[in-house]
Design a protein around this motif. Structure first.
Motif, PDB file in Angstrom:
ATOM      1  N   ALA A 162      28.930  48.382  56.578  1.00  0.00           N
ATOM      2  CA  ALA A 162      28.189  47.836  55.119  1.00  0.00           C
ATOM      3  C   ALA A 162      29.366  48.750  53.796  1.00  0.00           C
ATOM      4  CB  ALA A 162      27.526  47.829  55.075  1.00  0.00           C
ATOM      5  N   LEU A 163      30.483  48.228  53.095  1.00  0.00           N
ATOM      6  CA  LEU A 163      31.004  49.703  52.785  1.00  0.00           C
ATOM      7  C   LEU A 163      31.430  48.558  51.429  1.00  0.00           C
ATOM      8  CD1 LEU A 163      33.957  50.655  55.149  1.00  0.00           C
ATOM      9  CD2 LEU A 163      31.543  52.446  53.563  1.00  0.00           C
ATOM     10  N   PRO A 164      31.028  49.661  50.264  1.00  0.00           N
ATOM     11  CA  PRO A 164      31.711  49.252  48.661  1.00  0.00           C
ATOM     12  C   PRO A 164      32.950  48.927  48.682  1.00  0.00           C
ATOM     13  CG  PRO A 164      31.481  51.061  48.447  1.00  0.00           C
ATOM     14  CD  PRO A 164      30.811  50.979  49.783  1.00  0.00           C
ATOM     15  N   TYR A 165      33.526  47.014  48.739  1.00  0.00           N
ATOM     16  CA  TYR A 165      34.870  46.984  48.343  1.00  0.00           C
ATOM     17  C   TYR A 165      35.362  46.191  46.935  1.00  0.00           C
ATOM     18  CZ  TYR A 165      34.046  42.121  49.328  1.00  0.00           C
ATOM     19  OH  TYR A 165      33.248  40.574  49.768  1.00  0.00           O
ATOM     20  N   ASP A 166      33.723  45.369  46.185  1.00  0.00           N
ATOM     21  CA  ASP A 166      34.012  44.621  45.079  1.00  0.00           C
ATOM     22  C   ASP A 166      32.486  44.898  43.975  1.00  0.00           C
ATOM     23  OD1 ASP A 166      34.875  43.269  43.505  1.00  0.00           O
ATOM     24  OD2 ASP A 166      34.716  40.765  44.476  1.00  0.00           O
ATOM     25  N   ALA A 167      33.701  44.583  42.871  1.00  0.00           N
ATOM     26  CA  ALA A 167      31.954  44.945  41.426  1.00  0.00           C
ATOM     27  C   ALA A 167      32.528  44.214  40.388  1.00  0.00           C
ATOM     28  CB  ALA A 167      32.127  46.415  41.416  1.00  0.00           C
ATOM     29  N   GLN A 168      32.097  44.198  39.811  1.00  0.00           N
ATOM     30  CA  GLN A 168      32.046  44.095  38.249  1.00  0.00           C
ATOM     31  C   GLN A 168      32.369  45.239  37.122  1.00  0.00           C
ATOM     32  OE1 GLN A 168      32.157  40.564  37.448  1.00  0.00           O
ATOM     33  NE2 GLN A 168      33.540  40.512  35.793  1.00  0.00           N
ATOM     34  N   LEU A 169      33.541  45.561  36.513  1.00  0.00           N
ATOM     35  CA  LEU A 169      33.940  46.470  36.424  1.00  0.00           C
ATOM     36  C   LEU A 169      34.400  46.516  34.498  1.00  0.00           C
ATOM     37  CD1 LEU A 169      36.257  47.838  39.093  1.00  0.00           C
ATOM     38  CD2 LEU A 169      33.844  48.427  39.046  1.00  0.00           C
ATOM     39  N   TRP A 170      34.011  47.669  34.237  1.00  0.00           N
ATOM     40  CA  TRP A 170      33.785  47.631  33.084  1.00  0.00           C
ATOM     41  C   TRP A 170      34.894  49.588  32.341  1.00  0.00           C
ATOM     42  CZ3 TRP A 170      30.085  44.989  34.467  1.00  0.00           C
ATOM     43  CH2 TRP A 170      29.886  43.723  33.981  1.00  0.00           C
ATOM     44  N   LEU A 171      35.434  49.599  31.949  1.00  0.00           N
ATOM     45  CA  LEU A 171      35.284  51.111  31.194  1.00  0.00           C
ATOM     46  C   LEU A 171      34.830  51.272  29.791  1.00  0.00           C
ATOM     47  CD1 LEU A 171      40.040  50.762  31.792  1.00  0.00           C
ATOM     48  CD2 LEU A 171      38.317  51.813  33.034  1.00  0.00           C
ATOM     49  N   ARG A 172      35.008  52.190  30.275  1.00  0.00           N
ATOM     50  CA  ARG A 172      33.532  52.691  28.965  1.00  0.00           C
ATOM     51  C   ARG A 172      34.805  53.857  27.865  1.00  0.00           C
ATOM     52  NH1 ARG A 172      29.613  54.753  31.822  1.00  0.00           N
ATOM     53  NH2 ARG A 172      29.645  56.487  31.556  1.00  0.00           N
ATOM     54  N   LEU A 173      35.130  53.815  26.787  1.00  0.00           N
ATOM     55  CA  LEU A 173      36.093  54.360  26.188  1.00  0.00           C
ATOM     56  C   LEU A 173      35.513  55.366  25.113  1.00  0.00           C
ATOM     57  CD1 LEU A 173      38.574  50.888  25.609  1.00  0.00           C
ATOM     58  CD2 LEU A 173      38.560  53.046  27.688  1.00  0.00           C
ATOM     59  N   ALA A 174      36.353  56.035  24.369  1.00  0.00           N
ATOM     60  CA  ALA A 174      35.806  56.846  23.717  1.00  0.00           C
ATOM     61  C   ALA A 174      37.260  57.719  23.494  1.00  0.00           C
ATOM     62  CB  ALA A 174      34.694  58.776  24.696  1.00  0.00           C
ATOM     63  N   PRO A 175      36.701  58.461  21.818  1.00  0.00           N
ATOM     64  CA  PRO A 175      37.443  58.941  20.846  1.00  0.00           C
ATOM     65  C   PRO A 175      38.334  60.152  22.277  1.00  0.00           C
ATOM     66  CG  PRO A 175      36.198  58.841  19.538  1.00  0.00           C
ATOM     67  CD  PRO A 175      35.520  58.388  21.038  1.00  0.00           C
TER      68      PRO A 175
END
Length: 272
Positions: free
Chosen positions: A235-248
């Motif tokens: 049982a390995l993680p292979y998928d997820a909902q992703l967001w990039l957090r951006l900073a200056p």
């Protein structure tokens, strides 16, 4: 992956012309039209109860008659032929500005019904071109949604391989809570060996990727994408909902992070 010839990142792209409007499509329609208008042979059975004439065989008692295909059958034949020969529409990856001006979302196609994926080189190109196209007066960005990891096979491959060799991903963690799975995947994708790949389109801009937000991790992997045969039953993680957090991004020679919006002519980024 196949990218549209004219890439537009402002949401106004159109799909390529279908083959139906090309000379080749016209030739196919003419072919079907000829088939539909040509008479075909059909065997008409003798009337019930009629006896075959003396000296004639049973086959001779059936006379060949000519008829034409019905318009319904011709139309159906034309539709099937055109559908079978129609080239697949090109995927149109783009970045969509969301209602919140500080956030945006990377879409692998303009249609939610099309199954498209985005390679790493295309990820860098699409996001980079979008950043460069943003208006100078646009609001500062805070995040960019990537969608599902499976939409980006290079992310899925790294996630599977990293989890398979990680001493932290144990059977106990695999049975843990969703929150624990989210934290593990976020750590893997924000590690120094992978975060620079996500940050690549932002190089030279006023933004950097400082972290990853993760939700809805799926465990598998599906058949055929395990890092090794021995991992196919894990049982390995292979998928997820992703967001990039951006900073200056820290300016060269500066000892602190900038807090003002990007200067004129610089690209900026977002999240969903």
């Amino acid at each position: 992956m196949k990218i549209g010839q004219h890439l537009v990142t402002d949401g106004s792209a159109t799909r390529p012309r279908s083959a139906g409007g090309s000379p080749r499509g016209a030739a196919r329609r003419q072919l079907i039209g000829g088939i539909c208008s040509s008479p075909v042979l059909a065997a008409a059975p003798a009337p019930i109860g009629q006896l075959a004439r003396e000296g004639q065989g049973l086959a001779a008692s059936r006379q060949a008659q000519r008829r034409r295909l019905s318009s319904w059958r011709c139309g159906r034949m034309l539709a099937l032929l055109l559908a079978a020969t129609q080239p697949a529409a090109a995927c149109e990856p783009h970045v969509e500005q969301l209602r919140d001006p500080a956030r945006a979302a990377l879409r692998v196609d303009r249609s939610a019904l099309t199954r498209c994926t985005l390679g790493e080189a295309d990820y860098r190109r699409v996001v980079g071109e979008w950043l460069a196209s943003r208006d100078d007066a646009a609001a500062a960005l805070s995040s960019l949604a990537l969608g599902r990891a499976m939409d980006h096979p290079w992310i899925t491959r790294h996630l599977l391989a990293a989890a398979a060799r990680s001493s932290e991903w144990t059977p106990r963690l695999a049975r843990a809570t969703t929150a624990a799975h989210n934290r593990f995947v976020a750590q893997v994708l924000a590690a120094p060996d992978f975060l620079p790949r996500l940050d690549a389109p932002f190089a030279g801009t006023a933004y950097r990727v400082e972290g990853i937000t993760v939700e809805k991790v799926l465990l598998g992997p599906p058949a055929g994408i395990a890092p090794a045969p021995a991992d196919s039953g894990r049982a390995l993680p292979y998928d997820a909902q992703l967001w990039l957090r951006l900073a200056p991004r820290r300016a060269a020679g500066s000892g602190s992070e900038g807090t003002s919006p990007p200067p004129a002519g610089r690209a900026r980024a977002q999240h969903d």
